[in-house]
Design an enzyme around this catalytic site. Structure first.
Site, short mmCIF file in Angstrom:
data_model
loop_
_atom_site.label_atom_id
_atom_site.label_comp_id
_atom_site.label_asym_id
_atom_site.label_seq_id
_atom_site.Cartn_x
_atom_site.Cartn_y
_atom_site.Cartn_z
N GLY A 17 -7.57 -0.92 5.30
CA GLY A 17 -7.99 0.53 5.15
C GLY A 17 -8.90 0.87 5.99
O GLY A 17 -9.87 2.66 6.23
N ASP A 35 -3.24 -1.36 6.62
CA ASP A 35 -3.46 -2.12 5.78
C ASP A 35 -5.19 -2.31 5.08
O ASP A 35 -4.57 -1.81 3.45
CB ASP A 35 -3.41 -3.57 6.46
CG ASP A 35 -3.97 -4.68 6.27
OD1 ASP A 35 -2.95 -5.21 5.61
OD2 ASP A 35 -3.69 -5.78 6.66
N LYS A 50 0.97 -1.03 3.57
CA LYS A 50 0.58 -2.15 2.79
C LYS A 50 -0.36 -2.20 1.82
O LYS A 50 -1.64 -2.52 2.16
CB LYS A 50 0.21 -3.08 4.18
CG LYS A 50 1.22 -4.57 4.55
CD LYS A 50 0.16 -5.64 4.83
CE LYS A 50 1.16 -6.12 6.77
NZ LYS A 50 0.13 -6.61 7.21
N ASP A 81 -0.84 2.59 13.60
CA ASP A 81 0.73 1.92 13.14
C ASP A 81 -0.05 1.33 11.70
O ASP A 81 1.74 1.77 11.00
CB ASP A 81 0.82 0.77 14.51
CG ASP A 81 -0.26 -0.21 14.28
OD1 ASP A 81 -2.09 0.03 13.43
OD2 ASP A 81 -0.91 -1.24 14.73
P1 IMP Z 1 -6.65 -1.82 8.61
O1 IMP Z 1 -6.81 -3.42 7.83
O2 IMP Z 1 -5.99 -1.37 7.62
O3 IMP Z 1 -8.22 -1.80 9.28
O4 IMP Z 1 -5.90 -2.66 9.87
C1 IMP Z 1 -6.60 -2.46 10.93
C2 IMP Z 1 -5.10 -3.15 11.98
O5 IMP Z 1 -4.35 -4.72 11.75
C3 IMP Z 1 -4.44 -1.62 12.27
O6 IMP Z 1 -4.39 -0.57 13.34
C4 IMP Z 1 -2.64 -2.61 12.94
O7 IMP Z 1 -3.51 -2.34 14.59
C5 IMP Z 1 -3.27 -4.25 12.30
N1 IMP Z 1 -2.41 -5.13 11.19
C6 IMP Z 1 -3.03 -4.99 10.29
N2 IMP Z 1 -1.78 -5.92 9.28
C7 IMP Z 1 -0.71 -5.90 10.82
C8 IMP Z 1 0.59 -6.28 10.76
O8 IMP Z 1 1.32 -6.60 9.89
N3 IMP Z 1 0.59 -7.00 11.87
C9 IMP Z 1 0.26 -6.22 13.42
N4 IMP Z 1 -1.29 -5.94 12.70
C10 IMP Z 1 -1.11 -5.33 11.45
MG MG Z 2 -3.83 -1.55 15.50
#
Ligand code: IMP
Ligand code: MG
Length: 173
Positions: free
Chosen positions: A104, A102, A130, A99
């Protein structure tokens, strides 16, 4: 009180998903495998798969469950795979779909595990990026929309398991 503000309408998302499908079609043969990360990517994968079909592609579809966020807004920083990476991806070109990228951490772990399982190559695709929150040296190859550091719900994105059902993307205050 929580306030939802629409960020991208259904029609904006649908138009962008069609663009992404065209981009994906340029890098993959007709037959490739989509690996979606649960739960957040389930709506995006469903729309993307049908957009691929409309332009003559026939992706196989697998899902993998990776957890990082607890029930709240902040990532624990720890990312875990729940279950196994499907053996069917060995030797296959893979489109890894999430989705959002963020911090990463999720995308880099999933990418590494798919390559360890013997994926022929892994191209990453996210609906949202993001970049301001990145902690790892990864950028998705195919990105729908770049967003600022706001918390997003709807279209598969949740806050404490709520709002995934919304057909549009909204910010949550
Ligand atoms: P990461 O921080 O890149 O590992 O992202 C981890 C997970 O955080 C993503 O797969 C999303 O499910 C969740 N996530 C990150 N940002 C958001 C947001 O703004 N809303 C909802 N879920 C988020
Ligand atoms: Mg997720």
């Amino acid at each position: 009180m929580t306030t939802l503000r629409t960020l991208f309408e259904e029609a904006d998302i649908a138009g962008r998903v069609d663009d992404l499908a065209e981009e994906i079609a340029k890098t993959f043969p007709q037959d490739f495998t989509i690996v979606g990360l649960l739960k957040g990517s389930f709506v995006f994968v469903a729309d993307l798969a049908r957009a691929m079909d409309r332009i003559g592609h026939a992706p196989r579809i697998e899902f993998v469950k990776v957890s990082s966020y607890g029930d709240g807004r902040d990532s624990s920083g720890e990312v875990r795979l729940e279950g196994n990476i499907p053996a069917a991806i060995t030797g296959q070109p893979v489109l890894l779909v999430d989705d959002i990228v963020d911090t990463g951490n999720t995308l880099s772990l999933a990418r590494r595990l798919l390559l360890e399982q013997g994926a022929e190559r892994v191209v990453t695709c996210v609906l949202l990026d993001k970049p301001s929150r990145r902690q790892t040296d990864i950028s998705a190859n195919i990105v729908g929309f770049t967003v600022p550091d706001v918390f997003i719900v709807g279209y598969g994105f949740d806050y404490g398991e709520k709002y995934r059902h919304l057909p549009y993307l909204a910010t949550l205050d």
